[in-house]
Design a protein around this motif. Structure first.
Motif, PDB file in Angstrom:
ATOM      1  N   ARG A 111      14.206  -2.035  42.007  1.00  0.00           N
ATOM      2  CA  ARG A 111      13.899  -0.710  42.545  1.00  0.00           C
ATOM      3  C   ARG A 111      13.738   0.337  41.444  1.00  0.00           C
ATOM      4  NH1 ARG A 111      14.803  -0.914  47.797  1.00  0.00           N
ATOM      5  NH2 ARG A 111      13.303   0.789  47.795  1.00  0.00           N
ATOM      6  N   VAL A 112      14.521   0.238  40.370  1.00  0.00           N
ATOM      7  CA  VAL A 112      14.384   1.206  39.282  1.00  0.00           C
ATOM      8  C   VAL A 112      13.335   0.762  38.268  1.00  0.00           C
ATOM      9  CG1 VAL A 112      16.667   2.230  39.521  1.00  0.00           C
ATOM     10  CG2 VAL A 112      16.404   0.183  38.127  1.00  0.00           C
ATOM     11  N   ASP A 113      13.022  -0.520  38.235  1.00  0.00           N
ATOM     12  CA  ASP A 113      11.925  -0.993  37.390  1.00  0.00           C
ATOM     13  C   ASP A 113      10.584  -0.607  38.005  1.00  0.00           C
ATOM     14  OD1 ASP A 113      13.689  -2.221  35.581  1.00  0.00           O
ATOM     15  OD2 ASP A 113      13.773  -4.034  36.787  1.00  0.00           O
ATOM     16  N   MET A 114      10.411  -0.951  39.291  1.00  0.00           N
ATOM     17  CA  MET A 114       9.148  -0.678  39.959  1.00  0.00           C
ATOM     18  C   MET A 114       8.952   0.806  40.253  1.00  0.00           C
ATOM     19  SD  MET A 114       7.491  -3.419  39.989  1.00  0.00           S
ATOM     20  CE  MET A 114       6.163  -3.046  41.124  1.00  0.00           C
ATOM     21  N   ALA A 115      10.001   1.611  40.115  1.00  0.00           N
ATOM     22  CA  ALA A 115       9.836   3.060  40.219  1.00  0.00           C
ATOM     23  C   ALA A 115       8.811   3.557  39.216  1.00  0.00           C
ATOM     24  CB  ALA A 115      11.179   3.751  39.977  1.00  0.00           C
ATOM     25  N   ASN A 116       8.671   2.845  38.114  1.00  0.00           N
ATOM     26  CA  ASN A 116       7.712   3.196  37.068  1.00  0.00           C
ATOM     27  C   ASN A 116       6.653   2.112  36.880  1.00  0.00           C
ATOM     28  OD1 ASN A 116       8.812   5.809  36.012  1.00  0.00           O
ATOM     29  ND2 ASN A 116      10.628   4.527  35.715  1.00  0.00           N
TER      30      ASN A 116
END
Length: 669
Positions: free
Chosen positions: A513-518
């Protein structure tokens, strides 16, 4: 890598609105900014949409999803990667199959057509979530990878089943009303989740290693859940007795293959690098396959007790990696806290999630889309202090007296920073977990031990709904006895962690979720299921030997790791909590004032304003013990997260916001 969404109506005659599908894709544009697509044939009662991040086959037109193949009999959308897909394509091509793209995703409908869903799943290797509709059976499948690296959520309305890669995607559908339910709220405050659940009423997750089979009958949907894979540790007494070298060589062989497969991409691949042996091992092995120095990305904290960058740099220099170090302070961590909650869609106990989001942003800033990571190593090879504690307490066989003394001493002195967060501050027992497992795993005790705080912190109206609720009972009910019965205590502890903390925390707010946020894809070689199937055969004494955790991995990585790392004790990767730094505490209090003032808390009706204020007061007292401060810090982060969830998803009109997002990108149909 991408995001997927869709609607399966209870009747074929029910139309699926095109703009709604596009709005759902627009809500996850961060997952796939390179392209989008949707498909909703007339009189089918099914529609899917897709936001694409190009990793394999960079041709935008060829790789666009959904795939609608077999003359209109099979529709699918896929998120993630299928490794080794080239071999499958070659085998299918030899049978006369023609492909329209070079994408790994296209093997999915083709395999399904040739051998059905069960055989298809056996051949898929990687991290994935997908939906597949078969018109011949009028059946929809929703499938999630074996460890839950990739997310997949779903809910049912009166007339349809709605699914997506993120909760906000489902909330973009106008028939879904966002609401935090009492049990979901309670688990947000104690960190550990019941497998398959979310904070939102009626919205569930497809569990790792599971698939849903959805069919229509007389205007109603029938949803069947099937498990297709699980971590199957051997029953006690059935492990073959092998020499140490057999396991050491096997781990090295399987991990090498997992790394090699995950280096395959049509874009550059880098590595995350902390000071632990896991990410260092991945970088070391990946460097052996690269003709050019690999890019390594390291997080550095402004607190020496939590910073591992110096050791990471030693590893980077040993393989001549091009290292990027991102130094994070109070401003960066807390200024991005609310943005992080928008992406995690659940609360976080530590700003490590924010740090990971900032790092993925840095990765994209230097034009990388893919990194290899070290997640999963601790789960396979028993790297957490809680595992050592459970093995000491419940599995002492094989230790002589001196080893037992050394083990007890190491438990009492190691990882003192994390007492109350990573290790239980005091023992907590759940009768139902004890009954199913034989003990309450140490990994769950710190969070279950927050239950009293959570009950007092939750709003009285929600508290009434939880009078007879026991979180340990709810978690125990979702654990499969077949994979716990007659297993070694260490196997049981690892199995429970994999089913709870790995999927619900590490791979969620610490991963996808925090990787694909970017728009960045993270690939964890340790969570390759072929490696996992070998790892379960490794005897407990080869995972933890004396006081040394991950013994078999350390031995397998001799020659890859510098001596410092080979000998280093496990150090849990966390950001410095707010109580350790006056600047961080002021930033946390400012966020509480912004999102969780007394007026806001009372208006939301989720938390008890008086008790929240008492926790803040206790945290500021010099008389409060450090272990209590660690626990309260986590609870305050959760309380703040609950109020930010309310701000993001309850107060906001998500369907309207989704349409505005689609408009801003020109995605109007």
């Amino acid at each position: 890598m991408c995001g997927i969404a869709g609607v399966f109506a209870s009747r074929k005659s029910q139309p699926i609105d095109s703009q709604t599908l596009v709005n759902m894709a627009a809500m996850m544009n961060h997952r796939g900014p390179d392209n989008y697509g949707y498909c909703n044939p007339a009189d089918m009662g099914v529609g899917m949409s897709h936001a694409r991040l190009t990793i394999n086959d960079l041709n935008e037109s060829r790789g666009r999803q959904p795939f609608w193949l077999d003359g209109g009999q099979t529709m699918c959308v896929h998120n993630g990667e299928f490794y080794g897909y080239q071999r499958i394509r070659t085998d299918l091509a030899a049978q006369g199959v023609e492909f329209i793209s070079k994408s790994d995703s296209e093997i999915l409908p083709t395999l399904f057509r040739h051998c059905g869903i069960n055989e298809t799943l056996k051949q898929l290797r990687g991290e994935f979530a997908f939906s597949l509709y078969d018109e011949r059976e009028d059946c929809m499948y929703l499938v999630r990878d074996r460890f839950g690296v990739k997310p997949l959520y779903w809910t049912q309305t009166q007339n349809a089943l709605i699914f997506g890669s993120e909760v906000k995607v489902i909330l973009a559908h106008p028939d879904v009303t966002p609401e935090l339910d009492s049990e979901g709220l309670f688990h947000q405050l104690i960190q550990v989740m019941v497998p398959g659940t979310t904070a939102f009423k009626g919205i569930q997750q497809v569990e790792p290693g599971h698939m849903l089979r959805i069919t229509r009958q007389d205007g109603r949907l029938n949803v069947e859940t099937h498990k297709y894979w699980d971590m199957d540790f051997p029953v006690i007494g059935t492990r073959d007795t092998k020499a140490d070298d057999y396991y050491i060589d096997g781990v090295r062989r399987e991990l090498l293959e997992a790394v090699q497969l995950r280096l395959n991409a049509d874009v550059p691949v880098g590595c995350y690098l902390s000071g632990g042996i896991d990410s260092c091992a991945i970088l070391g092995l990946a460097s052996q396959y690269s003709q050019e120095p690999l890019k390594a990305f390291t997080i550095s904290f402004d607190n020496a007790d939590y910073d591992e960058s110096e050791i990471a740099t030693e590893m980077a220099e040993s393989v001549n990696a091009d290292q990027e170090i991102l130094t994070l302070n109070a401003d960066l961590l807390y200024n991005n806290f609310a943005r992080t909650i928008w992406h995690t869609e659940r609360t976080i106990y530590n700003t490590l999630a924010v740090a990971k989001l900032m790092m993925s942003q840095q990765v994209r800033h230097v034009n990388y889309k893919v990194v290899l990571t070290g997640e999963g190593s601790d789960e396979l090879f028993a790297g957490y202090p809680a595992f050592r504690q459970d093995m000491y307490l419940h599995g002492m066989e094989g230790l002589d007296a001196d080893q037992a003394i050394e083990w007890r001493r190491s438990l009492e002195t190691s990882n003192a920073l994390f007492k109350g967060a990573m290790l239980p501050k005091e023992e907590y027992a759940s009768a139902d977990l004890d009954s199913k497992i034989g003990f309450t795993p140490s990994c769950l005790q710190p969070w279950l031990g927050c239950s009293d705080h959570a009950r007092q912190l939750i709003h009285p109206e929600h508290r009434k709904n939880l009078v007879d609720y026991e979180p340990g009972t709810a978690i125990a009910s979702k654990l499969d006895s077949h994979y716990l019965t007659q297993r070694h205590p260490l196997d049981k502890a690892q199995y429970v962690w994999i089913k709870t903390m790995l999927e619900g925390q590490i791979l969620t707010w610490g991963g996808d979720r925090v990787d694909m946020a970017n728009s960045m894809e993270a690939r964890p070689p340790f969570l390759d299921h072929k490696l996992a199937e070998f790892a379960v055969q490794v005897p407990p004494h080869m995972r933890i030997r004396g006081s040394k955790e991950k013994y078999v991995l350390r031995e397998a990585m001799k020659g890859v790791l510098p001596e410092t790392l080979y000998k280093r004790e496990k150090f849990a990767f966390m950001a410095p909590p707010a109580h350790t730094d006056d600047a961080k505490w002021k930033k946390l209090k400012a966020l509480l004032n912004k999102y969780a003032s007394r007026d806001q808390v009372e208006a939301a009706g989720l938390l008890d304003a008086d008790y929240l204020e008492s926790l803040v007061t206790k945290q500021e007292s010099d008389a409060t013990e450090v272990s209590d401060k660690v626990q309260i810090d986590a609870i305050l982060n959760h309380a703040l997260g609950v109020m930010i969830l309310h701000h993001h998803f309850i107060e906001r009109d998500i369907p309207t916001y989704a349409y505005e997002q689609a408009q801003s990108m020109g995605w109007v149909v």
